[in-house]
Design a protein around this motif. Structure first.
Motif, PDB file in Angstrom:
ATOM      1  N   ASP A  92       0.822  -1.213   0.000  1.00  0.00           N
ATOM      2  CA  ASP A  92       0.000   0.000   0.000  1.00  0.00           C
ATOM      3  C   ASP A  92       0.855   1.261   0.000  1.00  0.00           C
ATOM      4  OD1 ASP A  92      -2.480  -1.229  -0.095  1.00  0.00           O
ATOM      5  OD2 ASP A  92      -2.691  -1.344   2.083  1.00  0.00           O
ATOM      6  N   ASP A  96       3.261   5.460  -2.803  1.00  0.00           N
ATOM      7  CA  ASP A  96       3.106   6.822  -2.299  1.00  0.00           C
ATOM      8  C   ASP A  96       4.246   7.669  -2.867  1.00  0.00           C
ATOM      9  OD1 ASP A  96       0.921   5.976  -0.919  1.00  0.00           O
ATOM     10  OD2 ASP A  96       1.674   6.452   1.077  1.00  0.00           O
ATOM     11  N   ARG A 125      -0.959  15.644   8.224  1.00  0.00           N
ATOM     12  CA  ARG A 125      -2.096  15.057   7.518  1.00  0.00           C
ATOM     13  C   ARG A 125      -1.779  13.636   7.083  1.00  0.00           C
ATOM     14  NH1 ARG A 125      -3.472  16.700   2.874  1.00  0.00           N
ATOM     15  NH2 ARG A 125      -5.728  16.434   3.059  1.00  0.00           N
ATOM     16  N   TYR A 126      -0.571  13.436   6.589  1.00  0.00           N
ATOM     17  CA  TYR A 126      -0.184  12.099   6.126  1.00  0.00           C
ATOM     18  C   TYR A 126      -0.204  11.094   7.273  1.00  0.00           C
ATOM     19  CZ  TYR A 126       2.441   8.389   3.814  1.00  0.00           C
ATOM     20  OH  TYR A 126       2.831   7.182   3.281  1.00  0.00           O
ATOM     21  N   ARG A 130      -3.560   9.284   6.421  1.00  0.00           N
ATOM     22  CA  ARG A 130      -3.117   8.233   5.500  1.00  0.00           C
ATOM     23  C   ARG A 130      -2.560   7.050   6.283  1.00  0.00           C
ATOM     24  NH1 ARG A 130      -3.018   4.593   1.501  1.00  0.00           N
ATOM     25  NH2 ARG A 130      -0.972   4.307   0.513  1.00  0.00           N
ATOM     26  N   LEU A 134      -4.483   3.369   7.760  1.00  0.00           N
ATOM     27  CA  LEU A 134      -4.185   2.275   6.844  1.00  0.00           C
ATOM     28  C   LEU A 134      -4.373   0.930   7.536  1.00  0.00           C
ATOM     29  CD1 LEU A 134      -3.121   1.983   3.905  1.00  0.00           C
ATOM     30  CD2 LEU A 134      -0.832   1.691   4.890  1.00  0.00           C
ATOM     31  N   TRP A 340       2.359  14.116  -1.483  1.00  0.00           N
ATOM     32  CA  TRP A 340       1.178  13.328  -1.220  1.00  0.00           C
ATOM     33  C   TRP A 340      -0.104  14.159  -1.257  1.00  0.00           C
ATOM     34  CZ3 TRP A 340      -1.884  13.658   3.357  1.00  0.00           C
ATOM     35  CH2 TRP A 340      -2.871  12.671   3.449  1.00  0.00           C
ATOM     36  N   ASP A 342      -4.559  13.097  -1.399  1.00  0.00           N
ATOM     37  CA  ASP A 342      -5.501  11.982  -1.409  1.00  0.00           C
ATOM     38  C   ASP A 342      -6.910  12.525  -1.163  1.00  0.00           C
ATOM     39  OD1 ASP A 342      -6.549   9.348  -1.246  1.00  0.00           O
ATOM     40  OD2 ASP A 342      -6.418   9.440   0.933  1.00  0.00           O
ATOM     41  N   SER A 345      -8.592  11.465   2.121  1.00  0.00           N
ATOM     42  CA  SER A 345      -8.041  12.149   3.292  1.00  0.00           C
ATOM     43  C   SER A 345      -8.510  13.601   3.340  1.00  0.00           C
ATOM     44  CB  SER A 345      -6.513  12.086   3.275  1.00  0.00           C
ATOM     45  OG  SER A 345      -6.078  10.747   3.352  1.00  0.00           O
TER      46      SER A 345
END
Length: 360
Positions: A92, A96, A125-126, A130, A134, A340, A342, A345
């Motif tokens: 996954d 990225d 934020r990541y 993210r 996960l 990144w 998304d 997100s």
């Protein structure tokens, strides 16, 4: 080629190693110039490079200089996985675009990540929207690389004579100029990342710039050291198949002297000052696991003020410099560096902000 293939019967001879070293020094030099430095014709080195590249045994990657993108934040992230879920977590994360390096390692973490973000807000934020959401991730710990002192673009196989090296490098300065990327520079860099040796005409088609503009910008970026190139070789034929990450503590007053010594060591691949209690991370490449103790003993003698607090040996370097690798270190494909983003997100962050605004 698949990730479970055993290495093909590939043996690199001395000319192959010299070619890799030449491309570490002059990654976009034309084949005639490289051949002249190595004492062979240009078609010979071009043919050899195509064989190494197509088999995944050597490749070139490029990254922006540490500060060429304003406010960029480099993070070192340790990831713990739920039992049995490591393969899917690694898969996954592999694509990225902000992850530079991804390793399955021994010790007190399952995965070790080096990743770049536009700023601290994007890093937050990541981590929360993210990585923290996960499936298969149990926990993570993050430190910021406050200063990157040395990195992989400076690592060399060192298989060239001084005259050959001089023929390829001349007297060029090795320091970054201080100029930051423009939007057009970033567009050109991302196209270049797919294959740093692709011709200007091909880059022009991808960036909507003229070939003349592409050549001029590449020459300027190269002269200013705004782009760092890496010519890599598959680890099992590199002579240095073991990668070890060392977390260290160091008195701040000793940083400059210690980092200078570490950066000058043949084994040092990466060295960065960190934001945590272990305030220095050093990544070294060694010839064998048995060399770890000897290297640490040498460190204790040469840099006695340095204390190693933890270590991790890479079991599989899944991603290196934006390239995905198989377990033997052969190149599978590139993932050009980006930053990144998304939509899922973004939506989750929007919901959180809406809840915060409603509260009194």
């Amino acid at each position: 080629m698949t990730a479970v293939d055993a290495p093909e019967s590939v043996t690199l001879d001395e000319l192959d190693y010299q070619l890799v070293t030449a491309l570490q020094l002059a990654p976009r030099a034309d084949w005639q110039r490289i051949g002249a430095a190595l004492g062979v014709d240009g078609s010979t080195v071009a043919r050899r490079w195509n064989r190494l590249y197509r088999s995944g045994h050597a490749w070139i990657s490029c990254l922006p200089a540490q500060l060429a993108i304003p406010s960029v934040v480099m993070a070192i992230i340790e990831v713990d996985c739920v039992a049995g879920r490591l393969p899917e977590v690694a898969a996954d994360l592999a694509d990225d675009v902000n992850i530079v390096t991804l390793e399955h390692v021994t010790g007190a973490r399952d995965l070790l990540v080096q990743a770049a973000f536009t700023d601290h807000v994007q890093l937050g934020r990541y981590l929360s929207l993210r990585l923290g959401r996960l499936p298969g991730v149990a926990s993570s710990r993050t430190q910021i690389a406050v200063t990157v002192h040395t990195e992989g673009s400076r690592w060399r196989l060192d298989r060239l004579s001084d005259p050959a090296r001089q023929a390829l490098t001349g007297d060029r300065a090795q320091t970054w100029s201080g100029r930051v990327f423009t939007d057009e520079d970033i567009r050109l860099f991302q196209a270049l990342s797919e294959d740093p040796r692709q011709p200007a005409v091909q880059l022009a088609e991808k960036t909507a710039l003229s070939p003349t503009t592409v050549r001029r910008r590449l020459d300027r970026l190269d002269a200013e050291r705004s782009i760092t190139y890496r010519c890599e070789v598959a680890r099992y034929v590199s002579g240095y198949p073991i990668s070890v990450s060392l977390w260290c503590t160091l008195p701040p007053a000793e940083t400059q002297r210690t980092v200078s010594r570490l950066s000058g060591m043949r084994e040092t691949r990466f060295c960065a000052t960190l934001s945590g209690s272990a305030n220095l991370l050093v990544v070294v490449w060694l010839r064998a696991v048995q060399d770890i103790a000897a290297f640490e003993t040498r460190l204790a003698v040469q840099v006695p003020e340095l204390t190693i607090t933890d270590r991790a040996v890479a079991l599989w370097v899944l991603k290196l410099g934006g390239h995905l690798l198989d377990p033997h270190g052969r190149n599978l494909r590139s993932v050009p560096l980006g930053f990144w983003s998304d939509p899922a997100s973004d939506a989750a962050e929007g919901e959180l902000l809406a809840r915060l605004r409603k509260r009194r």
